[in-house]
Scaffold this motif. Sequence first.
Motif, PDB file in Angstrom:
ATOM      1  N   PHE A   1       0.840  -1.209   0.000  1.00 19.86           N
ATOM      2  CA  PHE A   1       0.000   0.000   0.000  1.00 19.86           C
ATOM      3  C   PHE A   1       0.873   1.257   0.000  1.00 19.86           C
ATOM      4  O   PHE A   1       0.604   2.220  -0.735  1.00 19.86           O
ATOM      5  N   GLY A   2       1.917   1.274   0.817  1.00 20.32           N
ATOM      6  CA  GLY A   2       2.803   2.440   0.875  1.00 20.32           C
ATOM      7  C   GLY A   2       3.582   2.650  -0.399  1.00 20.32           C
ATOM      8  O   GLY A   2       3.763   3.784  -0.855  1.00 20.32           O
ATOM      9  N   LEU A   3       4.039   1.548  -1.027  1.00 23.86           N
ATOM     10  CA  LEU A   3       4.792   1.677  -2.283  1.00 23.86           C
ATOM     11  C   LEU A   3       3.907   2.190  -3.412  1.00 23.86           C
ATOM     12  O   LEU A   3       4.345   3.002  -4.244  1.00 23.86           O
ATOM     13  N   GLU A   4       2.656   1.758  -3.468  1.00 22.89           N
ATOM     14  CA  GLU A   4       1.728   2.251  -4.499  1.00 22.89           C
ATOM     15  C   GLU A   4       1.484   3.751  -4.339  1.00 22.89           C
ATOM     16  O   GLU A   4       1.500   4.511  -5.320  1.00 22.89           O
ATOM     17  N   ASN A   5       1.245   4.180  -3.094  1.00 23.18           N
ATOM     18  CA  ASN A   5       1.010   5.613  -2.868  1.00 23.18           C
ATOM     19  C   ASN A   5       2.260   6.442  -3.141  1.00 23.18           C
ATOM     20  O   ASN A   5       2.171   7.580  -3.616  1.00 23.18           O
ATOM     21  N   ARG A   6       3.421   5.896  -2.867  1.00 25.22           N
ATOM     22  CA  ARG A   6       4.658   6.626  -3.155  1.00 25.22           C
ATOM     23  C   ARG A   6       4.827   6.821  -4.663  1.00 25.22           C
ATOM     24  O   ARG A   6       5.246   7.888  -5.121  1.00 25.22           O
ATOM     25  N   ALA A   7       4.488   5.782  -5.436  1.00 26.52           N
ATOM     26  CA  ALA A   7       4.565   5.907  -6.896  1.00 26.52           C
ATOM     27  C   ALA A   7       3.598   6.976  -7.405  1.00 26.52           C
ATOM     28  O   ALA A   7       3.936   7.761  -8.311  1.00 26.52           O
ATOM     29  N   LYS A   8       2.402   7.022  -6.816  1.00 29.89           N
ATOM     30  CA  LYS A   8       1.434   8.061  -7.217  1.00 29.89           C
ATOM     31  C   LYS A   8       1.941   9.458  -6.893  1.00 29.89           C
ATOM     32  O   LYS A   8       1.788  10.403  -7.678  1.00 29.89           O
ATOM     33  N   LEU A   9       2.556   9.601  -5.710  1.00 33.40           N
ATOM     34  CA  LEU A   9       3.079  10.920  -5.322  1.00 33.40           C
ATOM     35  C   LEU A   9       4.246  11.344  -6.201  1.00 33.40           C
ATOM     36  O   LEU A   9       4.381  12.534  -6.539  1.00 33.40           O
ATOM     37  N   GLU A  10       5.089  10.408  -6.598  1.00 31.94           N
ATOM     38  CA  GLU A  10       6.183  10.740  -7.501  1.00 31.94           C
ATOM     39  C   GLU A  10       5.655  11.176  -8.870  1.00 31.94           C
ATOM     40  O   GLU A  10       6.189  12.120  -9.479  1.00 31.94           O
ATOM     41  N   ALA A  11       4.594  10.512  -9.335  1.00 30.04           N
ATOM     42  CA  ALA A  11       3.978  10.924 -10.602  1.00 30.04           C
ATOM     43  C   ALA A  11       3.374  12.318 -10.490  1.00 30.04           C
ATOM     44  O   ALA A  11       3.504  13.146 -11.405  1.00 30.04           O
ATOM     45  N   ARG A  12       2.722  12.603  -9.361  1.00 22.32           N
ATOM     46  CA  ARG A  12       2.160  13.952  -9.160  1.00 22.32           C
ATOM     47  C   ARG A  12       3.250  15.002  -9.098  1.00 22.32           C
ATOM     48  O   ARG A  12       3.088  16.117  -9.600  1.00 22.32           O
ATOM     49  N   LEU A  13       4.369  14.652  -8.476  1.00 23.34           N
ATOM     50  CA  LEU A  13       5.487  15.595  -8.411  1.00 23.34           C
ATOM     51  C   LEU A  13       6.015  15.913  -9.800  1.00 23.34           C
ATOM     52  O   LEU A  13       6.309  17.079 -10.122  1.00 23.34           O
ATOM     53  N   ARG A  14       6.111  14.889 -10.658  1.00 20.42           N
ATOM     54  CA  ARG A  14       6.562  15.138 -12.034  1.00 20.42           C
ATOM     55  C   ARG A  14       5.558  15.993 -12.800  1.00 20.42           C
ATOM     56  O   ARG A  14       5.947  16.864 -13.596  1.00 20.42           O
ATOM     57  N   ILE A  15       4.263  15.775 -12.536  1.00 17.90           N
ATOM     58  CA  ILE A  15       3.239  16.593 -13.214  1.00 17.90           C
ATOM     59  C   ILE A  15       3.345  18.046 -12.787  1.00 17.90           C
ATOM     60  O   ILE A  15       3.275  18.965 -13.613  1.00 17.90           O
TER      61      ILE A  15
END
Length: 517
Positions: A271-285
């Motif tokens: 669960f934590g790794l999935e949310n971290r990937a989402k946050l990294e994608a948002r940071l790139r956006i």
Amino acid sequence: MELMRGVRSQLTELIAGLGTHDLAPMSLGLSHSLSRYKLKFSPDKVDTMIIQAIGLLDDLDKELNTYAMRVREWYGWHFPELAKIVQDNILYAKVVKLMGSRDNAAKIDFSEILPEEVETELKDASLISMGAEVSEVDLMNIRELCDQVLSLAEYGAQLYDYLKSRMNTIAPNLTALVGELVGARLIAHGGSLLNLAKQPGSTVQILGAEKALFRALKTKHSTPKYGLIFHASLVGQAAPKTKGKISRSLAAKAALAIRYDALGDGQDNTFGLENRAKLEARLRILEGRELSRAAGSAKGKPKIEAYDKDRKKGAGGLITPAKSCNPSADAVLGQTSNASAGNGEEIVPKKRKTEAEPSLTGGMAEEAPVTGEQKKEKKKKKKKTDEEEAAVPNDGNGTAKQEGEGEAKKDKKKKKHKAESNDVQNESENVNAGEKKKKRSENMLNKMKNLKCQGRRKRKGREKVRIEKIWKVQVTGYPAILEKKLGNNSILFCCIIFIHFFFVSFISNGFADFLWG
């Protein structure tokens, strides 16, 4: 529930031989056994170890820095150049422990501790050092302090490994999002993992910045955007403009991860790794959006601005208003009715702008101001020209046209002369106005000087009156006071003065006779 409560309240009567003094120890033992059962229920979920470990790790860091600074100050008397050559505290303690006196630096091999460049620099500095000599006893104590520094550093590394393993066991999803140290500090600040799970994402975001929050609320300033979560790696990677947005998103995901760790049954960190990937994608956006704004508009397209002729090109980009037409500089010539030989058409007069001549004083082109008298004169001239044109007979050979042109030229010359005379009059009026202003200012200055002089005279008069009063009282004394009170009664005044001096002389002579006996 009510039945059990009634049985417990009537337990002494139901059981024979049970007294009230025996009931209190029984309830205390039962509560202890229940608490032990709860603790033994999930030993892996006990977060007290994390709170103690992170607190001890912070204390170790403080003590280690204090001891390392003490080693630098103490050994700096003997070898002060070493502090600039070796800047790491642990390496500095290792070098001091291995070297001892600076005279041994040339004989010792530091290749296991330092790189070659630093080693050669250290050996060269030891030969020309300005430090004082130190005895063997002092060096022994310094080495013991270095042993303490190295042992603290080793124990700190061991404690960090222990904390990492406990965090991966108790809160794996939180650790995947914010890291071991930040997650442990959040749990310690919240009190426990269960208490932290009850907090919303907004509270997790500013956890650790309570003082700044209440100060901002008190002074009505902007509230802080992040607290302990600022030290997370995701917030550190973000640009300064996007740190607030990323910290808000990270706090929301961290709150979900904390609840999953505290109340869920799973022991993995998916669960934590999935949310971290989402946050990294948002940071790139967010970073891409900032780049697009820098390149063009918010949607990535360049902005198309409307053309403005008044806008200057360049760094300043200043705007100057366009020059507007001055209608007072325009003059209308009279209509000349010219009947052509065959067609009998009339010629329409054209409007012409009179160029304002440069003024005599300034050298800049100034426009002659139009007053009410000039407008009246223009109207009279128009009437005269209309009457003359009506009176002139129209010949077939075009003589009327030539006469009309001659009159128009004469009118132009007259207007030029009048414009010059108006300019001269305006200049003289300006000069007169300036002289009047100067005279007014001079008069004001003279008045101010006179007022100052009058004030000084009044002050001097008051001082004279005050000095005269003081002189009368001090010099003349009692007779002067009597003179004020009695006024014009001169005979009574003289009698009182005589009696005064008589008594004074009598008393003084009598007292002297009494003394000299």
